[in-house]
Scaffold this motif. Structure first.
Motif, PDB file in Angstrom:
ATOM      1  N   LEU A  51       0.738  -1.288  -0.136  1.00  0.00           N
ATOM      2  CA  LEU A  51      -0.302   0.203   0.383  1.00  0.00           C
ATOM      3  C   LEU A  51       0.727   1.063  -0.145  1.00  0.00           C
ATOM      4  CD1 LEU A  51      -3.226  -0.891   1.799  1.00  0.00           C
ATOM      5  CD2 LEU A  51      -2.714  -0.462  -0.010  1.00  0.00           C
ATOM      6  N   PHE A  52       1.886   1.042   0.830  1.00  0.00           N
ATOM      7  CA  PHE A  52       2.379   2.189   0.872  1.00  0.00           C
ATOM      8  C   PHE A  52       3.663   2.593  -0.720  1.00  0.00           C
ATOM      9  CE2 PHE A  52       7.010   4.297   1.635  1.00  0.00           C
ATOM     10  CZ  PHE A  52       7.012   5.805   2.426  1.00  0.00           C
ATOM     11  N   LEU A  54       2.280   0.930  -3.262  1.00  0.00           N
ATOM     12  CA  LEU A  54       1.908   1.894  -4.919  1.00  0.00           C
ATOM     13  C   LEU A  54       1.456   3.402  -4.697  1.00  0.00           C
ATOM     14  CD1 LEU A  54      -0.461   0.271  -6.937  1.00  0.00           C
ATOM     15  CD2 LEU A  54      -1.984   0.411  -5.297  1.00  0.00           C
ATOM     16  N   TRP A  55       0.761   3.809  -3.439  1.00  0.00           N
ATOM     17  CA  TRP A  55       0.766   5.372  -2.534  1.00  0.00           C
ATOM     18  C   TRP A  55       1.587   5.940  -3.524  1.00  0.00           C
ATOM     19  CZ3 TRP A  55       3.373   8.588   1.177  1.00  0.00           C
ATOM     20  CH2 TRP A  55       2.319   9.390   1.543  1.00  0.00           C
ATOM     21  N   VAL A  56       2.633   5.469  -2.558  1.00  0.00           N
ATOM     22  CA  VAL A  56       4.005   6.774  -4.140  1.00  0.00           C
ATOM     23  C   VAL A  56       4.064   6.897  -4.820  1.00  0.00           C
ATOM     24  CG1 VAL A  56       6.625   6.075  -3.512  1.00  0.00           C
ATOM     25  CG2 VAL A  56       5.726   6.342  -1.808  1.00  0.00           C
ATOM     26  N   LEU A  58       1.768   6.030  -7.332  1.00  0.00           N
ATOM     27  CA  LEU A  58       1.271   7.121  -7.642  1.00  0.00           C
ATOM     28  C   LEU A  58       0.806   8.519  -7.531  1.00  0.00           C
ATOM     29  CD1 LEU A  58      -2.071   4.536  -6.910  1.00  0.00           C
ATOM     30  CD2 LEU A  58      -1.037   5.008  -9.206  1.00  0.00           C
ATOM     31  N   PHE A  59       1.076   8.758  -6.679  1.00  0.00           N
ATOM     32  CA  PHE A  59       1.229  10.427  -6.218  1.00  0.00           C
ATOM     33  C   PHE A  59       2.203  11.030  -5.326  1.00  0.00           C
ATOM     34  CE2 PHE A  59      -2.813   7.589  -4.231  1.00  0.00           C
ATOM     35  CZ  PHE A  59      -4.035   8.538  -4.901  1.00  0.00           C
ATOM     36  N   LEU A  60       3.607  10.068  -5.205  1.00  0.00           N
ATOM     37  CA  LEU A  60       4.447  11.210  -5.476  1.00  0.00           C
ATOM     38  C   LEU A  60       5.510  10.997  -6.438  1.00  0.00           C
ATOM     39  CD1 LEU A  60       5.223   9.714  -1.918  1.00  0.00           C
ATOM     40  CD2 LEU A  60       4.078  12.057  -2.453  1.00  0.00           C
ATOM     41  N   ALA A 322       9.761   8.369  -1.324  1.00  0.00           N
ATOM     42  CA  ALA A 322       9.135   7.974  -0.615  1.00  0.00           C
ATOM     43  C   ALA A 322       9.970   8.355   0.908  1.00  0.00           C
ATOM     44  CB  ALA A 322       9.485   6.324   0.229  1.00  0.00           C
ATOM     45  N   ARG A 329       6.516  13.852   7.095  1.00  0.00           N
ATOM     46  CA  ARG A 329       4.899  13.631   7.798  1.00  0.00           C
ATOM     47  C   ARG A 329       5.591  13.505   9.023  1.00  0.00           C
ATOM     48  NH1 ARG A 329       3.363  13.909   3.750  1.00  0.00           N
ATOM     49  NH2 ARG A 329       1.295  12.720   2.707  1.00  0.00           N
TER      50      ARG A 329
END
Length: 387
Positions: A51-52, A54-56, A58-60, A322, A329
């Protein structure tokens, strides 16, 4: 006078040889709790890591290339595989009893295997893409990509679409077709395929497919590593040349992942398939084959936890995005996270006096290899200075 021949115990009739109808009770009690524990750990760590990742992606991660598309699909395949693990955990904790019906059992089991081989194919395509870019053939593939919304997309879009389409089409008959020795109260257990040899031969074809992909990966990453080692050895005056030896070693992590996770399973798989389609095999032999297959399958499922490590180890731009996100964060409370990204290769090379420097290994596989090729061509074409 010689004694009459007597067969060994594992082949004799009194050793519970399986009859033609495939009746043999598997002894799965010893592995029941260990399988539940390991699958639970794989689910937790694999879910967080993918999930981490995929988040990187798609969005980062700002890069738009074929490797990014392949890795996004690989993370999605891992997540679907991980979604099957809670069913296995629940099955083993319930005393190896299945209460959801035969169709649900076939759906979960075939989804697990389908996404395992989807991940294998995608990792093979990543290695092949990097190798072709090392040979300078990336531009031709970019011109052949599909056009969506007026923009030319990487070739990997079409490859992934065809892969998912063929996988789903092949999944339907596997779910619809009943096994010849199916027990409504059991799942994920050894099945004789005396009347369904087609599925056994299909599994054998998947074994051959894996070894083909493995050979492609060995050739691809070996050539990449040798090229990087040659650059660091023959052109030590170029910026960051000393780092390419370390990058070459990282390239072999994918081969290590394949060898540890998928190698044992596919090395033993022919023995398992032979036990499924052969009549009259001793029950003790089938139980040993079943237990060995379950242990080897654990290594294959462990791949879903190691794939996110591979993403961040091999792709420096993904790792940079990442680490920067984690640093923001955490509000700067862990300064080493932000320090890890301060060595930007772009900044370093803009300040360099060399007009065409080799890229830092922190670039994406596609960018670093393309820049490597271009730099090597310019370096070879440049006139030699007299000594």
């Amino acid at each position: 006078m010689t004694a009459p021949y007597s067969p060994p115990p594992w082949l004799s009739a009194n050793s519970s040889a399986v009859s033609s109808n495939g009746s043999c009770e598997m002894d799965e009690e010893a592995l029941r709790l260990p399988l539940a524990v390991f699958y639970s750990l794989f689910f937790v760590f694999g879910l967080v890591g993918n999930l981490f990742a995929l988040w990187v992606f798609l969005f980062l991660h700002s890069s738009r290339n074929s490797v990014r598309v392949l890795l996004i699909n690989c993370a999605a395949a891992d997540l679907v595989l991980l979604a099957c693990l809670p069913f296995r955990v629940w099955y083993h904790l319930a005393g190896n009893r299945w209460a959801l019906g035969a169709v649900a059992c076939r759906l979960v089991g075939n989804l697990f295997y389908m996404n395992m081989y989807v991940s294998i194919l995608l990792l093979g395509l990543v290695g092949l893409d990097r190798y072709l870019r090392l040979q300078g053939r990336g531009r031709a593939r970019r011109c052949c990509g599909p056009r969506l919304r007026g923009r030319r997309r990487p070739w990997s879009w079409a490859a992934c679409g065809a892969m998912w389409g063929l996988s789903l089409v092949g999944l339907v008959p596997m779910i619809a077709g009943a096994e010849d020795s199916e027990d409504a109260g059991r799942c994920f257990q050894f099945k004789k395929r005396l009347g369904a040899t087609g599925k056994a031969y299909f599994n054998a074809a998947l074994v051959l497919f894996f070894w083909l992909v493995f050979v492609v990966l060995v050739v691809s990453y070996a050539r990449i590593a040798l090229q990087l080692l040659r650059v660091s050895r023959d052109k030590p005056d170029l910026p960051n040349a000393h780092k390419y030896q370390r990058t070459a070693k990282k390239s072999f992590f994918v081969l290590f992942l394949f060898a540890v996770c998928f190698g044992p399973y596919h090395a033993f798989r022919p023995v398992y398939i032979h036990a499924q389609i052969s009549p009259g095999v001793a029950c003790r032999t089938l139980r040993l084959a079943d237990r060995t297959n379950e242990v080897m399958l654990l290594f294959s499922a462990f791949n879903s936890c190691l794939d996110p490590v591979m993403y961040f180890l091999l792709s420096g731009s993904v790792r940079k995005a990442a680490v920067q996100a984690l640093g923001h964060r955490l509000g700067g409370r862990l300064p080493f996270l932000t320090d890890a990204t301060s060595n930007s290769s772009t900044v370093e090379f803009r300040r360099s006096s060399v007009p065409a420097a080799l890229p830092e290994p922190g670039l994406t596989p596609r960018t670093s290899i393309c820049a490597l090729n271009a730099t090597l061509r310019r370096a070879d074409a440049a006139p030699r200075q007299p000594k």
